[in-house]
Each structure stands twice: as structure tokens, then as C-alpha cells.
Design an enzyme around this catalytic site. Structure first.
Site, PDB file in Angstrom:
ATOM      1  N   LYS A 264       3.330 -15.447   2.069  1.00 56.77           N
ATOM      2  CA  LYS A 264       3.221 -16.156   0.782  1.00 56.77           C
ATOM      3  C   LYS A 264       4.662 -16.438   0.342  1.00 56.77           C
ATOM      4  CE  LYS A 264       0.643 -17.621  -2.702  1.00 56.77           C
ATOM      5  NZ  LYS A 264      -0.231 -18.795  -2.597  1.00 56.77           N
TER       6      LYS A 264
ATOM      7  N   TYR B  84       0.823  -1.219   0.000  1.00 61.80           N
ATOM      8  CA  TYR B  84       0.000   0.000   0.000  1.00 61.80           C
ATOM      9  C   TYR B  84       0.855   1.267   0.000  1.00 61.80           C
ATOM     10  CZ  TYR B  84      -4.097  -2.898   1.087  1.00 61.80           C
ATOM     11  OH  TYR B  84      -5.103  -3.834   1.050  1.00 61.80           O
TER      12      TYR B  84
ATOM     13  N   ASP C  10     -11.142  -8.643   7.484  1.00 59.73           N
ATOM     14  CA  ASP C  10     -12.547  -8.496   7.092  1.00 59.73           C
ATOM     15  C   ASP C  10     -13.233  -9.859   7.068  1.00 59.73           C
ATOM     16  OD1 ASP C  10     -12.428  -5.781   6.890  1.00 59.73           O
ATOM     17  OD2 ASP C  10     -13.216  -5.678   4.843  1.00 59.73           O
TER      18      ASP C  10
ATOM     19  N   ASP D  84      -3.312 -18.015   1.308  1.00 60.37           N
ATOM     20  CA  ASP D  84      -4.491 -18.661   0.704  1.00 60.37           C
ATOM     21  C   ASP D  84      -5.042 -19.731   1.647  1.00 60.37           C
ATOM     22  OD1 ASP D  84      -2.015 -19.794   0.165  1.00 60.37           O
ATOM     23  OD2 ASP D  84      -2.598 -20.640  -1.756  1.00 60.37           O
TER      24      ASP D  84
ATOM     25  N   ASP E 238      -5.452  -6.781   5.763  1.00 58.03           N
ATOM     26  CA  ASP E 238      -6.650  -6.044   5.357  1.00 58.03           C
ATOM     27  C   ASP E 238      -7.748  -7.042   4.983  1.00 58.03           C
ATOM     28  OD1 ASP E 238      -8.354  -4.099   4.475  1.00 58.03           O
ATOM     29  OD2 ASP E 238      -7.142  -3.449   2.772  1.00 58.03           O
TER      30      ASP E 238
END
Ligand code: NAD
Length: 363
Positions: free
Chosen positions: A191, A140, A251, A223, A247
């Protein structure tokens, strides 16, 4: 005297922060909390008033404050603005300017709301997990970034995932410290099979782990972590991960609990100064209707008392008051389920806030 900057922001931010302020006023009047509060502008509302999503005046206010309570920013009205002045830039700017690198996102399922979850009650009941998300680095913020035109005339979008050793180490330490206060289980999500940056992430987390021999450390690819969160979320105690993975996963964890309107968050700097906000956005679809759930914002005040104001008892009072209004059957529409076996009544934002204050007073 502690100074709290109050930044309602946009959309439902205005409505839910008003309820959280009622709770702070009650603590000040009835419980001896010594605070002063000052309001500031951020997001689209700030852009409309000043042309900037994070005006200098607000920046000064938050820098002088001991902690910050934020509602939410953003909305359809500002979506066509250029990125540099969009409301979300105000939020990212606050996090970066205050160096709030550690984002703590608890996902706790209140037993009264087990029916609000889309998962089976036995999969989620008793869920109590903490996601620690790195907040000021990663993709980001990484440079270079942008949209460029290639020699063949085609446009190409690009962003950069970047983490330095020190950035990884400091977020890992926050996560290990939190794990030490809980069930001493930490899962680091990366990852590392595909991204070199997260290969380094894994290496540094393993180095920091040597200072926390009592914490059981595991690693999971993002994942798989997403899948496991939905399959068997209670296997996790604390998770630590990068900005973008956190992020998304937080959620996902939020919805395990039934409503995004129930979950608070804290973003801390290295000295424990923090910005506290619900994890949801400005919900333009329900803004102005007086039906938004204020509990995530009220629970953010509890986190503020615990992590920045050193008032853990008052934090517990708030959490108990929230439990009490749920026991009374009060539900905003987002946590109301038709056909619930328990007698519940649908209430609006202000009614919910007033009920929490009333429950606090009878503590
Ligand atoms: P959102 O979280 O605002 O809303 C998602 C859904 O959840 C909507 O249906 C909304 O009505 C519902 N919801 C959210 N909070 C609720 C509450 N307290 N009570 C009841 N229902 C609630 O996410 P979105 O729709 O993707 O984004 C809307 C705007 O918010 C966008 O401009 C986005 O950029 C911004 N946003 C801001 C933040 C922040 O300020 N931290 C975070 C996420 C999104």
C-alpha cells in the site's frame, strides 16, 4: 530419524490431526519413512492444563523437532481471557520463537471441486497460486501497541506497522526462489501510496529483483489485489506480501477454491525447518461432531515432506491419494454440493482420513 512434534491444539484440531497422523503412520509402516512423533499441548487446551497457551515443555519439544504439525488453536471458551494467555498467543509465540518468518499458502483448485467454489468454474478452474506471507513482523508484532486513555478521557487503540530492510529482503528472496520453481511471475502486494513502511517494502523488493532477472515482477496495491483475486485469480502465480495483508488475502484466495478445509500451509525458518498447519482455525461451530475436513491437514503433511523432510516423492503420493478420494466422490460436508452432476457421498472426518490411507496403500 526425523523428529516430528505433533500439536493438535483446540476444537477440530484434535480430530483433523488424528487423521494426518494416520497418514504419517502409513508412510512409516509401508513406505519406509523414518520418523518419530511426539505430541505436545498448545492453545486453549494447554492453558487449561498449565495456565499457559505455550508451555515451556512444548517449546522445548518444538525446538528439538525437525518439523511441527499443528492443528488449530482457539475457541469461544477462551475468548474472555486476557490477551497474553489467549490460545492465539500460543500460535504467535510458536511463530516468533522458531523465527518462522515465511508463510507459504498455496491455493489450488482441485478440478473435482470446481462446483464448490462460489465463483464461476471458468474463472477458477485450474487455479494454482502461491501466497508468500511475511509472518513474524509487521503490525501484528510492532511496538508500541495498546489501548491508552487520552487527556480528554477518550480511549484510543493503536498498533505499529514496522518492517526493517532485512525482514523485507529475506521474505522477498523466499518468494523469488519459489517463483523460480514455478511460472516465474511474482506480484508484490503493498500500500505504497499511503504507508511509508510499504514504500520501503516496494523499494527493497525491487532491489532483490535484480538477482532474479528471469522472474517477471509486478506490484499491486492491496485493495486492487483483493479485487483482482476475485475478478481474475488466474493472472497470479506467486504473490508476496506483509503479515496482515497476507492474512486477509490468503483467506480470500482460500475461498476461491471452495473450502477453507482444503488448504495447507507451511511456515519456514531460514534453514527450512517448518511448522505445517491447515490455514483454517479450530472451527468451534463443528468441533466434536466428526465432520471437519481433514484434507488441509493431510496436505500439510505433504508440504512437510516436500519442504522439511526432503521426501518430495512421498509428498506427491499424498497429493495423488487426496485426488483419488475426491475422484471416488467422497466429500466432507464443507465440500459437498447438493445437485452435483457427479455421484458423491457425504463422509465424516475419520472416514475421509481412512480413505486417504487406503488410496496411499494402493499407490
Ligand atoms: P475457522 O477457520 O475456525 O472457521 C471458519 C468457518 O470455516 C467455520 O464455519 C468452520 O466450521 C469452517 N471450517 C474451518 N475449518 C474447517 C474444516 N476443516 N472442515 C470444515 N469446515 C471448516 O475460523 P473462525 O471461526 O474465524 O475462528 C474460530 C477459532 O479459530 C477462533 O478462536 C480463532 O481465533 C481461531 N483461529 C485459529 C487459527 C489457527 O490456529 N491457525 C486460524 C484462524 C482462526
Amino acid at each position: 530419524m526425523k523428529k516430528i512434534a505433533i500439536l493438535p491444539g483446540d476444537g477440530i484440531g484434535q480430530e483433523i490431526v488424528a487423521e494426518a497422523v494416520k497418514v504419517l503412520e502409513c508412510l512409516r509402516a509401508d513406505f519406509g519413512l523414518t520418523i518419530e512423533m511426539e505430541q505436545g499441548l498448545v492453545g486453549g487446551t494447554a492453558y487449561d492444563a498449565t495456565g499457559k497457551p505455550l508451555p515451556g515443555e512444548t517449546l522445548k519439544l518444538v525446538k528439538d523437532a525437525d518439523s511441527i504439525l499443528l492443528g488449530a488453536v482457539g475457541g469461544t471458551k477462551w475468548e474472555s481471557l486476557e490477551i497474553a494467555v489467549r490460545p492465539e498467543k500460543g500460535l504467535l509465540g510458536l511463530r516468533a520463537e522458531l523465527e518462522l518468518f515465511a508463510n507459504l499458502r498455496p491455493a489450488i483448485l482441485y478440478p473435482q471441486l470446481a462446483q464448490a467454489s462460489t465463483l464461476q468454474a471458468d474463472v477458477v478452474s485450474g487455479l494454482d497460486l502461491m501466497i508468500v506471507r511475511e509472518l513474524t513482523g509487521g503490525i501484528y508484532f510492532g511496538q508500541p501497541r495498546g489501548i491508552r486513555t487520552l487527556d480528554n478521557g477518550e480511549r484510543q487503540g493503536y498498533n505499529t506497522l514496522v518492517y526493517s530492510e532485512s525482514e523485507i529482503e529475506r521474505i522477498a528472496r523466499v518468494a523469488f526462489d519459489i517463483a523460480m520453481k514455478r511460472d516465474r511471475k511474482l506480484c508484490s502486494v503493498d500500500k505504497a501510496n499511503v504507508l511509508e513502511c510499504t514504500e520501503l517494502w516496494r523499494e527493497i523488493v525491487m532491489t532483490v529483483a535484480k538477482d532474479y532477472p528471469e522472474v517477471e515482477l509486478s506490484h499491486m496495491y492491496v485493495d486492487n489485489a483483493a479485487m483482482q483475486l476475485v475478478r481474475a485469480p488466474k493472472q497470479f502465480d506467486v504473490m508476496v506480501t506483509s503479515n496482515m495483508f497476507g492474512d486477509i488475502l490468503s483467506d480470500c484466495a482460500a475461498m476461491l477454491t471452495g473450502s477453507i478445509g482444503m488448504l495447507p500451509s507451511a511456515s519456514l525458518d531460514k534453514n527450512g525447518k517448518g511448522m505445517y498447519e491447515p490455514i483454517h482455525g479450530s472451527a468451534p461451530d463443528i468441533a466434536g461432531q466428526g465432520i471437519a475436513n481433514p484434507l488441509a491437514t493431510i496436505l500439510s503433511v505433504a508440504m512437510m515432506l516436500r519442504y522439511s523432510l526432503n521426501e518430495p516423492d512421498m509428498a506427491v503420493y499424498i497429493e495423488k491419494a487426496v485426488g483419488s478420494v475426491l475422484d471416488q466422490g467422497l466429500r466432507t460436508p464443507d465440500i459437498y454440493s447438493e445437485g452435483s452432476t457427479k455421484a458423491t457421498s457425504k463422509v465424516g472426518t475419520a472416514q475421509m482420513g481412512d480413505a486417504v490411507v487406503a488410496a496411499l496403500r494402493t499407490k
